[in-house]
Design an enzyme around this catalytic site. Structure first.
Site, short mmCIF file in Angstrom:
data_model
loop_
_atom_site.label_atom_id
_atom_site.label_comp_id
_atom_site.label_asym_id
_atom_site.label_seq_id
_atom_site.Cartn_x
_atom_site.Cartn_y
_atom_site.Cartn_z
N GLY A 1 4.64 -29.06 58.69
CA GLY A 1 4.88 -30.50 58.65
C GLY A 1 3.60 -31.26 58.39
N GLY B 1 2.11 -35.17 59.13
CA GLY B 1 2.41 -36.43 59.81
C GLY B 1 1.31 -37.44 59.55
N GLY B 2 1.42 -38.54 60.22
CA GLY B 2 0.44 -39.60 60.04
C GLY B 2 -0.94 -39.17 60.47
N GLY C 1 -2.02 -35.82 60.66
CA GLY C 1 -2.54 -34.54 60.17
C GLY C 1 -1.46 -33.59 59.69
N THR C 2 -1.91 -32.36 59.40
CA THR C 2 -1.01 -31.32 58.91
C THR C 2 -0.77 -30.34 60.05
OG1 THR C 2 -2.15 -31.56 56.83
CG2 THR C 2 -0.68 -29.68 57.02
N VAL C 3 0.46 -29.83 60.14
CA VAL C 3 0.78 -28.90 61.22
C VAL C 3 1.08 -27.52 60.62
CG1 VAL C 3 2.27 -28.44 63.19
CG2 VAL C 3 1.70 -30.79 62.59
N LYS D 1 -2.29 -28.30 64.82
CA LYS D 1 -2.39 -29.57 64.09
C LYS D 1 -3.81 -29.78 63.61
CE LYS D 1 -2.08 -34.03 65.62
NZ LYS D 1 -1.44 -35.16 66.26
N ASP E 1 3.82 -44.62 69.71
CA ASP E 1 4.35 -44.27 68.40
C ASP E 1 5.64 -43.48 68.58
OD1 ASP E 1 4.51 -44.28 65.70
OD2 ASP E 1 2.91 -42.84 65.34
#
Ligand SMILES: *[C@@H]1O[C@H](CO)[C@@H](O)[C@H](O)[C@H]1NC(C)=O
Ligand SMILES: *[C@@H]1O[C@H](CO)[C@@H](O)[C@H](O)[C@H]1NC(C)=O
Ligand SMILES: *[C@@H]1O[C@H](CO)[C@@H](O)[C@H](O)[C@H]1NC(C)=O
Ligand SMILES: *[C@@H]1O[C@H](CO)[C@@H](O)[C@H](O)[C@H]1NC(C)=O
Ligand SMILES: *[C@@H]1O[C@H](CO)[C@@H](O)[C@H](O)[C@H]1NC(C)=O
Ligand SMILES: *[C@@H]1O[C@H](CO)[C@@H](O)[C@H](O)[C@H]1NC(C)=O
Ligand SMILES: *[C@@H]1O[C@H](CO)[C@@H](O)[C@H](O)[C@H]1NC(C)=O
Ligand SMILES: *[C@@H]1O[C@H](CO)[C@@H](O)[C@H](O)[C@H]1NC(C)=O
Ligand SMILES: *[C@@H]1O[C@H](CO)[C@@H](O)[C@H](O)[C@H]1NC(C)=O
Length: 889
Positions: free
Chosen positions: A586, A588-589, A591-593, A607, A706
């Site tokens: 995934g 996200g806002g 970073g990358t997971v 992450k 968030d």
């Protein structure tokens, strides 16, 4: 009275069936110096039927005067009013009579008829019949009937008495000297019968006349002496061919309001009247009404004021004639004084604090809480609409659609490289109008000729990211990645030679020596590289405040018990197959997971933040510090972190089944997978439980900041786990709110937080409300309306709750499964969570309890003995050392 009125209508002259062609002439007849206004005229061919006048000359004075009617019933007209004001449709004439009461004759009768169909004495113009005489009774009847308008009696009046009376004292009530009968019905004909009330031997003279009530210039002696012509009788006129406007408009051929920009109004005497919308001109003549004045300019004139105090006023707004595009964009600027700041006003109620051309938003000073501010501020609802944010109103340049406007001569997106944007009302999705913006790659004012200019993207590296050589071009830019041997240096903003350079030159002499030398060089180089890498990692570790955090965690016994661990980079590289892109689960806002498998076979999610800017590192440490204190079954567990890489890495428990967003909105094989009502209830209860825990489980309150579906992960059994604490903040329970820079996700953002920057638990409640709505409706937080404009689901939902049956709003699957009461409860709960004002929103605890009740469950014990915050201690230390990260009093 009612019967009188009915009869008054009955005695109207019978309607002529013959159609009337309403000529559109402008004959400009004159009589003496008077111009005769159409529909009046001197010739039947130059006037509407019934409106023809005769211009006569007085034999003695040679003066011209107008006559109305035929021989049997003529009236001398002193003045014709045919103003474009419909209340001024009458003429002045004289209706007065002198009767000698001859001895022996008791009664005398006077009959009057209007000279033509358009005319009548109006019952609503305060007109009376006045009688001056001695010992008589006067009775006024409608037409020839026995229906009385009224009667009055004069006791007796002698000349000597009249002489002494001052001006304006005809006391109608008492009946001495003179008396009057108020006319409150429309009269097209009347009979006035006068009778003696005593047998007086002398012949008596009786004067009767029609005039305004309470005529202040009335002199009884003039009336007594027969000087009656000075008393003006008002005779109303109207277009009589149809009883009212409704019928007149349908009868197009005979409709008398022929001018453009004219309106029709029912006349109080029956029939109708025409008038010009502008209030001047002649609506009965084709082209008789002037075109409405055009306020506003296509382009601003030179020297337009561009500011009011420190507020700038961009065109199409303006404060002077010639400076604004349309009347609704006219603002008034009150210059400031030494005491008062300047004030920019749109209407009396709406003070403007900011004008945005790019977003089409006007910031308007809010008086108080929410409400129907459009009405309160008296804004034109056709051209302004709520933006869904307090104090911000969307404006349009015109009410046309873009499609229509672009083919219209009045298209106002004037600059080249500008586009048209359709604007809709936030809740109802109703189209409001259009506005303009500069095309992508251009910036400036699209309403001004050549207002949109090329954006130099290279000057704004924050907005237009280019890690390489940036080259601006007209309407765009190109970004070439750094050439070999150079790296992008974010401080300098350009490519710089790579810092690692092998500065070894080797002289080569012989074959065997070459191999040997090469081997040595290779070994040396590798060692050197390794030591460089090691140094780099250490530097990163320091930069990432690793030592600090390590100290913190090791010194706080309970924290290390919780299992928060510092991982080495190697461990994680191994776990993720060197961050192979196939391991990405995934983005996200923050970073990358990656999915990783640790040496102990634990499956973890790793992450990796995207940017190693200071703010992100702070967020990262923030997340570590918050998560390391939390242990809750519905919050993602943090195993540890790694601080050696350039960007910080966080290691979490791996939650296998994607996000709630995927479950709700992502189609698989062309359809959404079913999601039962029970499951929706359970998931929402679990999220609510996690948030309640965060908000209130310990001495510090954690605001997630968030909350959104994308940040709710699901396990195989669809257990919800709240994640992504990058934006979260700690606040002590006794503190009610925090002031921070606004952060969050569009669609979930608490409007009050957005507006004030003040943060508290209720901001998370709002965001949770949006999740509830998503669960109920299965629609995304930002929806697109039919005009392609984006709209908040929350706003749409609040509107739909009021305006539509619930069945049309919620997901059909729910309707099949749930009982109506349950759905309604959840919808109402969502509505409460989405309240604009925070005080009206429930707390997360209330929400959780109500959801549990709905789910029919008993309260689940929340924090076990080992669960809960790791305590005050850690937070204090974090504050002392990291300052920025944890806010604590
Ligand atoms: C009226 O006009 C006639 C002829 O034009 C003239 O003889 C007469 O003197 C005028 N009378 C007055 C009062 O002006
Ligand atoms: C007005 O015109 C009608 C016919 O349309 C005629 O009978 C009447 O005598 C005219 N009246 C005057 C005052 O000219
Ligand atoms: C007008 O008066 C004449 C005589 O004065 C009469 O013969 C005629 O009928 C009257 N016309 C109307 C319409 O009353
Ligand atoms: C009639 O008279 C009353 C009282 O004097 C006044 O209020 C009203 O405005 C008058 N109406 C018209 C049409 O003049
Ligand atoms: C009015 O007076 C006339 C003439 O005297 C008479 O014929 C008529 O009937 C009276 N009208 C009423 C309504 O009394
Ligand atoms: C005068 O009018 C009053 C009501 O306004 C009515 O009762 C009375 O009969 C009338 N008098 C005559 C003589 O018609
Ligand atoms: C009517 O005629 C007069 C005089 O010729 C002129 O001043 C006026 O503008 C005309 N009105 C219209 C509406 O044509
Ligand atoms: C304009 O001035 C007011 C005070 O006079 C200040 O509050 C406001 O922030 C200023 N606005 C801008 C855009 O500078
Ligand atoms: C747009 O405004 C004009 C007047 O400015 C009005 O006549 C028209 O009906 C409006 N159109 C729509 C679609 O509202």
């Amino acid at each position: 009275m009612v019967s009188l009125l009915v009869l008054a209508v009955l005695v109207l002259p019978p309607a002529t069936i013959a159609t009337v062609t309403t000529a559109t002439r402008n004959c400009s007849d004159t009589c003496g110096s008077d111009v005769i206004p159409y529909p009046f005229g001197l010739d039947p061919s130059c006037s509407l039927p019934g409106f023809n006048l005769t211009c006569a000359v007085d034999k003695h004075t040679n003066a011209s005067f107008l006559m109305l009617g035929t021989d049997n019933s003529t009236l001398k007209v002193s003045q014709v009013f045919a103003d474009s004001n419909p209340y001024l449709s009458y003429l002045h004439t004289s209706l007065s009579y002198t009767t000698k009461m001859i001895p022996g004759v008791r009664d005398s009768s006077i009959h009057w008829e209007a000279p033509a169909r358009p005319f009548a004495i109006s019952g609503s113009s305060n007109i009376s019949l006045f009688v001056v005489g001695c010992d008589v009774t006067a009775s006024l009847y409608i037409g020839n009937s026995v229906v009385q308008v009224g009667n009055c009696t004069v006791v007796c009046t002698e000349a000597q008495i009249m002489e002494k009376l001052p001006v304006g004292t005809c006391d109608a009530m008492v009946g001495i000297r003179c008396c009057s009968i108020g006319i409150q019905v429309n009269l097209r004909a009347f009979t006035l019968n006068i009778s003696r009330i005593s047998d007086s031997p002398r012949p008596k003279q009786v004067q009767a006349f029609i005039a305004y009530n309470m005529n202040p210039t009335f002199r009884p002696i003039d009336a007594y002496s027969g000087l009656l012509e000075r008393y003006v009788a008002q005779l109303d006129w109207s277009i009589p061919y149809q009883p009212n406007c409704k019928h007149a408009i349908e009868d197009k051929d005979n409709y008398a309001c022929v001018s453009d920009h004219s309106n029709c109004q029912d006349s109080p005497i029956g029939g109708y009247l025409c008038y010009c919308q502008s209030g001047e001109g002649n609506a009965y003549i084709d082209g008789g009404c002037p075109n409405p004045p055009v306020y506003g300019s296509i382009q601003p004139r030179t020297n337009c004021p561009t500011s009011c105090g420190n507020m700038s006023i961009p065109f199409p707004f303006g404060t002077e004639l010639g400076c604004f595009a349309k009347l609704h964009l006219y603002l008034t600027c009150t210059p400031g004084t030494t005491v008062l700041p300047p004030v920019l006003k749109l209407t009396d109620q709406a003070l403007v604090t900011d004008i945005s051309i790019d977003d089409g938003i006007l910031q308007v000073h809010e008086a108080s809480g929410p409400g129907d501010f459009m009405a309160r501020w008296n804004l034109d609802p056709a051209l302004y609409t709520s933006s869904g944010q307090w104090g911000a109103v969307k404006w349009v340049i015109d009410n046309m659609t873009c499609q229509h406007a672009m083919n219209n001569s009045d298209y106002r997106c004037f600059s080249t490289h500008s586009d048209c944007v359709d604007v809709t009302e936030d809740r109802t999705l109703k189209h409001v109008g259009y506005r303009c913006r500069c095309s992508s790659g251009f910036e400036g004012n699209p309403y001004i000729q050549d207002g949109c200019t090329d954006t130099n993207e290279c000057r704004e590296p924050d907005k237009y990211i280019c890690k390489g050589t940036c080259q601006n071009s007209f309407g765009s830019y190109t970004c070439t990645s750094c050439p070999r041997g150079t790296d992008f240096n974010s401080v300098a903003g350009k490519c710089k030679p790579t810092t690692i350079i092998l500065g070894v030159t080797i002289g080569i002499s012989s074959g065997g020596g070459v191999l040997f030398l090469a081997a040595i060089v290779a070994i040396l180089t590798r060692r050197w590289k390794k030591s460089v890498q090691k140094r780099q990692r250490k530097r990163h570790f320091r930069k990432n405040r690793g030592i600090l955090l390590q100290q913190l965690i090791s010194s706080d016994q309970s924290a290390s018990d919780g299992g928060t661990k510092i991982f080495s980079l190697e461990e994680l590289q191994k776990a993720t197959n060197n961050f192979d892109h196939t391991r990405v689960v995934g983005r996200g806002g923050h970073g990358t997971v990656y999915k990783g498998i640790l040496t102990d076979q634990r499956v973890v999610a790793i992450k990796k933040s995207t940017l190693a800017v200071i703010r992100e590192i702070d967020e990262f440490i923030n997340e570590v510090s918050i998560l390391s204190q939390i242990n809750h079954r519905n919050v993602v567990k943090l195993h540890g972190c790694c601080l050696e890489s350039e960007v910080p890495l966080l290691v979490y428990e791996f939650v296998s089944n994607g996000t709630l967003y995927d479950l709700l909105h992502r189609e698989q094989n062309g359809s959404l997978s079913p999601l039962s009502w029970e499951e929706r209830l359970r998931i929402s209860t679990e999220i609510a439980g996690a948030l309640t825990y965060l908000h209130s489980a310990a001495s510090v309150s954690i605001l997630h900041r968030d909350v959104k579906c994308m940040n709710v992960l699901l396990t195989d059994s669809y257990t919800a786990k709240v994640s992504d604490f990058g934006a979260s903040r700690l606040i002590p329970i006794d503190q009610t709110h925090l002031v921070t820079a606004v952060q969050g996700t569009f669609g979930y953002l608490d409007p009050e937080y957005y507006h004030t920057g003040q943060l508290n638990e209720k901001s998370d409640v709002y965001s949770f409300g949006v999740i509830l709505v998503e669960l109920l409706t299965r629609r995304k937080p930002i929806i697109q309306n039919e005009h392609g404009e984006k709209q908040n689901l929350s706003n749409y939902f609040l509107w739909a709750m009021r305006e539509r049956p619930l069945e049309e709003t919620v997901d059909p699957q729910i309707l099949e499964e749930a009982n109506e009461e349950g759905v309604l409860c959840m919808a109402q709960l969502a509505e409460e969570c989405l309240c604009l004002t925070r005080v009206q929103r429930p707390t997360m605890k209330d929400v959780e309890m109500r959801l549990q009740l709905l789910a029919g469950r008993r309260v689940v014990p929340r924090a076990g003995p080992h669960e809960g915050l790791k305590g005050h201690n850690l937070a204090v230390k974090l504050r002392e050392t990291l300052g920025v990260v944890v806010l604590f009093r």
